[in-house]
Scaffold this active site. Structure first.
Site, PDB file in Angstrom:
ATOM      1  CB  THR A   1       0.837   1.047   9.683  1.00 33.36           C
ATOM      2  OG1 THR A   1      -0.376   1.729   9.327  1.00 33.36           O
ATOM      3  CG2 THR A   1       0.576  -0.439   9.765  1.00 33.36           C
TER       4      THR A   1
ATOM      5  N   GLY B   1      11.274   4.326   1.101  1.00 30.73           N
ATOM      6  CA  GLY B   1       9.862   4.695   1.036  1.00 30.73           C
ATOM      7  C   GLY B   1       9.696   6.172   0.728  1.00 30.73           C
TER       8      GLY B   1
ATOM      9  CG  ASP C   1       6.337   6.906   3.776  1.00 29.28           C
ATOM     10  OD1 ASP C   1       7.272   6.326   3.189  1.00 29.28           O
ATOM     11  OD2 ASP C   1       5.747   6.401   4.752  1.00 29.28           O
ATOM     12  NE  ARG C   2      12.464   5.306   6.102  1.00 31.03           N
ATOM     13  CZ  ARG C   2      13.379   4.337   6.095  1.00 31.03           C
ATOM     14  NH1 ARG C   2      13.172   3.222   5.397  1.00 31.03           N
ATOM     15  NH2 ARG C   2      14.509   4.492   6.774  1.00 31.03           N
TER      16      ARG C   2
ATOM     17  CE1 TYR D   1      17.238   2.988   3.624  1.00 25.39           C
ATOM     18  CE2 TYR D   1      16.121   2.102   1.696  1.00 25.39           C
ATOM     19  CZ  TYR D   1      16.277   2.164   3.066  1.00 25.39           C
ATOM     20  OH  TYR D   1      15.461   1.418   3.883  1.00 25.39           O
TER      21      TYR D   1
ATOM     22  CB  SER E   1      -4.015   2.602   8.022  1.00 21.67           C
ATOM     23  OG  SER E   1      -3.253   3.587   8.704  1.00 21.67           O
TER      24      SER E   1
ATOM     25  CG  LEU F   1      -5.457  10.328   0.827  1.00 20.22           C
ATOM     26  CD1 LEU F   1      -4.193   9.910   0.082  1.00 20.22           C
ATOM     27  CD2 LEU F   1      -6.625  10.463  -0.149  1.00 20.22           C
ATOM     28  CE  LYS F   2      -1.167  10.247   6.504  1.00 18.00           C
ATOM     29  NZ  LYS F   2      -1.185   8.755   6.646  1.00 18.00           N
TER      30      LYS F   2
END
Length: 244
Positions: free
Chosen positions: A122, A97, A99-100, A90, A13, A15-16
């Site tokens: 989110t 992901g 980001d993870r 994993y 949702s 952008l950082k």
């Protein structure tokens, strides 16, 4: 800004972003995809951009066009089997992901000990990192807004919107909101107990994401709020040449 590294954490949702030069963080911020002017102002031909994206294809294409127009080089990061002494257990490491993965890389740099890494966005992820740097696995849970929407759309009366935290709610809106907060905190607390049992020691807990401040007052475990966690992971991977 030529010669700087631009770090981009492209979430579902928002952008950082951050601007880094020779290890010094010069600027950082958060932008909605509808207005990327703050990011655009930091771009210059010759800047290296490192992107960890879980955004939609539409948002990725918008971001890619912006970087191309500015003459920046772009490295789209992916999850891999290992980085430094962090291993990705994993089943298919590439499916984690990114980001993870960046959050785990940053968490390992901050804590050389068992650590629970929580990203409240989110969706909320709760990832377990062992004392030897192995990513053991993690949970994915709908975030506050997604749970609220589900209740509103999936119940006959439609749960009332809004609401506030109450230990013993006495109206529907408060009951729905408080139940959501309790469920999310319970997921974190349960994984904290399980990781402690696995490692034989109480783990650290790092929390990031836009929903972190909502959860922190209600968490039953000590947690450190690190808003820049994913960006820190991106920066570490960028310094290593973009392979994470």
């Amino acid at each position: 800004m030529s010669g700087c590294r631009i770090l981009l954490d492209a979430g579902n949702s928002s952008l950082k972003w951050a601007v880094v030069e020779d290890g010094t963080w010069l600027a950082r911020g958060r932008s909605d995809y509808s207005d990327l002017s703050a990011v655009e102002a930091e771009l210059d031909a010759g800047s290296e951009c490192f992107i960890a994206s879980v955004a939609s294809r539409v948002y990725e294409e918008k971001l890619a066009a912006l970087l191309t127009a500015a003459g920046c080089s772009a490295v789209w990061l992916k999850s891999e089997a290992a980085f430094d002494d962090v291993t990705n257990d994993y089943r298919d490491p590439t499916q984690l992901g990114v980001d993870r993965w960046m959050g785990l890389v940053a968490a390992r740099a901050r804590r050389r000990a068992p650590t629970l890494v929580v990203s409240a966005g989110t969706a909320m992820t709760v990832d377990a990192l062992s004392g030897d740097g192995s990513f053991l696995g993690g949970l994915i849970v709908p975030g506050v807004a997604l749970m609220q929407r589900s209740l509103q759309q999936g119940t006959a009366g439609g749960a009332a919107a809004g609401g506030a935290w109450q230990a013993f709610p006495r109206c529907t809106a408060d009951a729905a909101y408080s139940g959501i907060i309790a469920a999310l905190c319970g997921a974190v607390e349960g994984q904290h107990v399980r990781l402690a049992a696995h490692e034989g020691i109480s783990p650290a807990c790092l929390i990031t994401g836009g929903g972190a401040e909502t959860l922190l007052p209600h968490l039953g475990v000590d947690a450190e709020h690190v808003p820049t966690l994913v960006l820190e992971g991106i920066e570490r991977v960028a310094r290593a040449g973009g392979r994470g």
